[in-house]
Design an enzyme around this catalytic site. Sequence first.
Site, short mmCIF file in Angstrom:
data_model
loop_
_atom_site.label_atom_id
_atom_site.label_comp_id
_atom_site.label_asym_id
_atom_site.label_seq_id
_atom_site.Cartn_x
_atom_site.Cartn_y
_atom_site.Cartn_z
N THR A 190 4.91 35.74 14.54
CA THR A 190 5.93 36.29 13.64
C THR A 190 7.00 35.21 13.40
O THR A 190 7.29 34.40 14.27
CB THR A 190 6.57 37.58 14.20
OG1 THR A 190 7.37 37.26 15.33
CG2 THR A 190 5.50 38.60 14.58
N GLY A 191 7.56 35.22 12.20
CA GLY A 191 8.49 34.15 11.84
C GLY A 191 7.75 32.83 11.81
O GLY A 191 8.20 31.83 12.37
N GLY A 192 6.62 32.81 11.14
CA GLY A 192 5.74 31.63 11.17
C GLY A 192 5.89 30.72 9.97
O GLY A 192 5.04 29.84 9.75
N THR A 193 6.96 30.89 9.19
CA THR A 193 7.08 30.09 7.97
C THR A 193 8.00 28.89 8.13
O THR A 193 8.15 28.10 7.20
CB THR A 193 7.62 30.96 6.80
OG1 THR A 193 8.94 31.39 7.12
CG2 THR A 193 6.72 32.15 6.55
N SER A 194 8.64 28.75 9.27
CA SER A 194 9.65 27.69 9.43
C SER A 194 9.78 27.35 10.92
O SER A 194 9.43 28.17 11.78
CB SER A 194 10.98 28.21 8.88
OG SER A 194 12.04 27.34 9.20
N GLY A 195 10.27 26.16 11.20
CA GLY A 195 10.69 25.80 12.55
C GLY A 195 9.65 25.99 13.63
O GLY A 195 8.50 25.57 13.52
N GLY B 277 8.11 28.71 14.77
CA GLY B 277 6.95 29.54 14.42
C GLY B 277 5.93 28.77 13.61
O GLY B 277 4.72 28.85 13.86
N SER C 115 15.67 32.28 24.58
CA SER C 115 16.51 31.12 24.29
C SER C 115 17.23 30.75 25.58
O SER C 115 17.43 31.61 26.45
CB SER C 115 17.54 31.50 23.22
OG SER C 115 18.63 30.59 23.22
N TYR D 13 24.10 37.21 19.79
CA TYR D 13 22.79 36.55 19.82
C TYR D 13 22.33 36.37 21.27
O TYR D 13 21.18 36.68 21.61
CB TYR D 13 22.90 35.19 19.12
CG TYR D 13 21.65 34.34 19.22
CD1 TYR D 13 20.60 34.52 18.31
CD2 TYR D 13 21.51 33.36 20.20
CE1 TYR D 13 19.45 33.73 18.39
CE2 TYR D 13 20.38 32.58 20.29
CZ TYR D 13 19.35 32.76 19.38
OH TYR D 13 18.21 31.99 19.47
N1 LIG Z 1 16.09 26.24 16.90
C1 LIG Z 1 16.66 26.46 18.07
O1 LIG Z 1 17.47 25.63 18.56
C2 LIG Z 1 16.33 27.69 18.87
C3 LIG Z 1 16.71 27.73 20.22
C4 LIG Z 1 16.41 28.86 20.97
C5 LIG Z 1 15.73 29.91 20.41
N2 LIG Z 1 15.37 29.86 19.10
C6 LIG Z 1 14.64 31.01 18.56
O2 LIG Z 1 13.44 30.55 18.03
C7 LIG Z 1 12.98 31.45 17.01
C8 LIG Z 1 12.67 30.65 15.75
O3 LIG Z 1 13.84 30.01 15.32
P1 LIG Z 1 13.83 28.67 14.44
O4 LIG Z 1 14.92 27.81 14.97
O5 LIG Z 1 12.46 28.16 14.32
O6 LIG Z 1 14.41 29.29 13.07
P2 LIG Z 1 13.98 29.15 11.54
O7 LIG Z 1 13.63 27.74 11.20
O8 LIG Z 1 15.10 29.80 10.81
O9 LIG Z 1 12.70 30.07 11.45
C9 LIG Z 1 12.81 31.46 11.62
C10 LIG Z 1 11.56 32.12 11.13
O10 LIG Z 1 11.62 33.51 11.37
C11 LIG Z 1 11.51 34.21 10.14
N3 LIG Z 1 12.31 35.41 10.26
C12 LIG Z 1 13.62 35.54 10.52
N4 LIG Z 1 13.97 36.83 10.56
C13 LIG Z 1 12.85 37.54 10.32
C14 LIG Z 1 12.55 38.91 10.21
N5 LIG Z 1 13.49 39.85 10.36
N6 LIG Z 1 11.28 39.28 9.95
C15 LIG Z 1 10.31 38.35 9.79
N7 LIG Z 1 10.52 37.04 9.88
C16 LIG Z 1 11.78 36.65 10.13
C17 LIG Z 1 11.95 33.22 9.07
O11 LIG Z 1 11.42 33.48 7.79
P3 LIG Z 1 12.23 34.38 6.71
O12 LIG Z 1 13.66 33.90 6.74
O13 LIG Z 1 11.54 34.14 5.40
O14 LIG Z 1 12.08 35.78 7.17
C18 LIG Z 1 11.33 31.95 9.63
O15 LIG Z 1 9.93 31.93 9.41
C19 LIG Z 1 14.11 32.48 16.84
O16 LIG Z 1 13.78 33.64 17.59
C20 LIG Z 1 15.32 31.78 17.44
O17 LIG Z 1 16.28 32.68 17.89
C21 LIG Z 1 15.65 28.78 18.32
#
Ligand SMILES: NC(=O)c1ccc[n+]([C@@H]2O[C@H](COP(=O)([O-])OP(=O)(O)OC[C@H]3O[C@@H](n4cnc5c(N)ncnc54)[C@H](OP(=O)(O)O)[C@@H]3O)[C@@H](O)[C@H]2O)c1
Length: 250
Positions: free
Chosen positions: A13-18, A20, A138, A151
Amino acid sequence: MSRKFENKVVIVTGGTSGIGLATAKAFSQEGAAVFITGRRREALDAAIRQIGGRVKGVQADMSKLVDIDRLYDAVQQEHSHIDVVFANAGGGEMVPLGAITEEHYQKTFDTNVKGTLFTVQKALLLLRDGGSIVLTSSTTSISGTPAFSVYSATKAAVRNFARNWILDLKDRHIRVNAISPGVTETAGLNELFGNGESAENTKNYLASLIPAGRVGQPEEIAKAVLFLASDDASFINGIELFVDGGHAQI
Ligand SMILES: NC(=O)c1ccc[n+]([C@@H]2O[C@H](COP(=O)([O-])OP(=O)(O)OC[C@H]3O[C@@H](n4cnc5c(N)ncnc54)[C@H](OP(=O)(O)O)[C@@H]3O)[C@@H](O)[C@H]2O)c1
């Protein structure tokens, strides 16, 4: 050479960016049939092109139960079971105590906690016994950050789901682990820090606090997720694996 997830069915889930997106790519390269979700259609189509292999996209907001049902209906049309669920969709915004609104609370908890809960619960009918669940928590689950309390509370909740679900799923031999990324270079992180120069300055500052001396890359988190999801981690259950260059350990 045999690939680690050949013919396995994997949900990201959330597989379009970052994180995921990098993880969906890694599963696909290891032979899995991957289903990704995201709310934005364009991002979903772009991710499908990038991932290649046997990937399907379902436009879904994981905080909405009807969307989760639509995801698993799509899976069921093609497969009799699921092997791995990576419940990763999530995000947050910086709001200090004193300025927290009901809307901020609801949006953050609905996406990160409610979404994770029902993504997993609704997968259970299809998830095979002996399957694996990985939840994105996280480093904020155990550490404090200014203006990030809501968060952080959601990520502590997600981490605790893993501790409890290994008991609920004991008889089915389904493993549940949490992955806790530290500061990781993604679109979501850059947005959180205001993009552009502001984001670069914040990342440089944070890198100076991380024992590894840098922020992480999504591919480094993906490798750890694949490890937890694989049979290499067959006796690892209920843990929180920090992938953070040592940030949360000091
Ligand atoms: N990057 C960091 O430093 C970091 C550190 C610790 C934890 N995390 C966690 O890692 C996970 C991924 O984060 P990321 O940094 O890779 O962020 P990201 O680049 O913003 O990617 C987030 C992904 O989740 C999707 N998404 C967000 N809300 C959603 C929803 N309600 N339903 C379905 N898809 C949803 C987004 O697509 P859409 O916007 O199109 O829905 C996107 O594919 C998150 O849970 C975040 O809290 C990140």
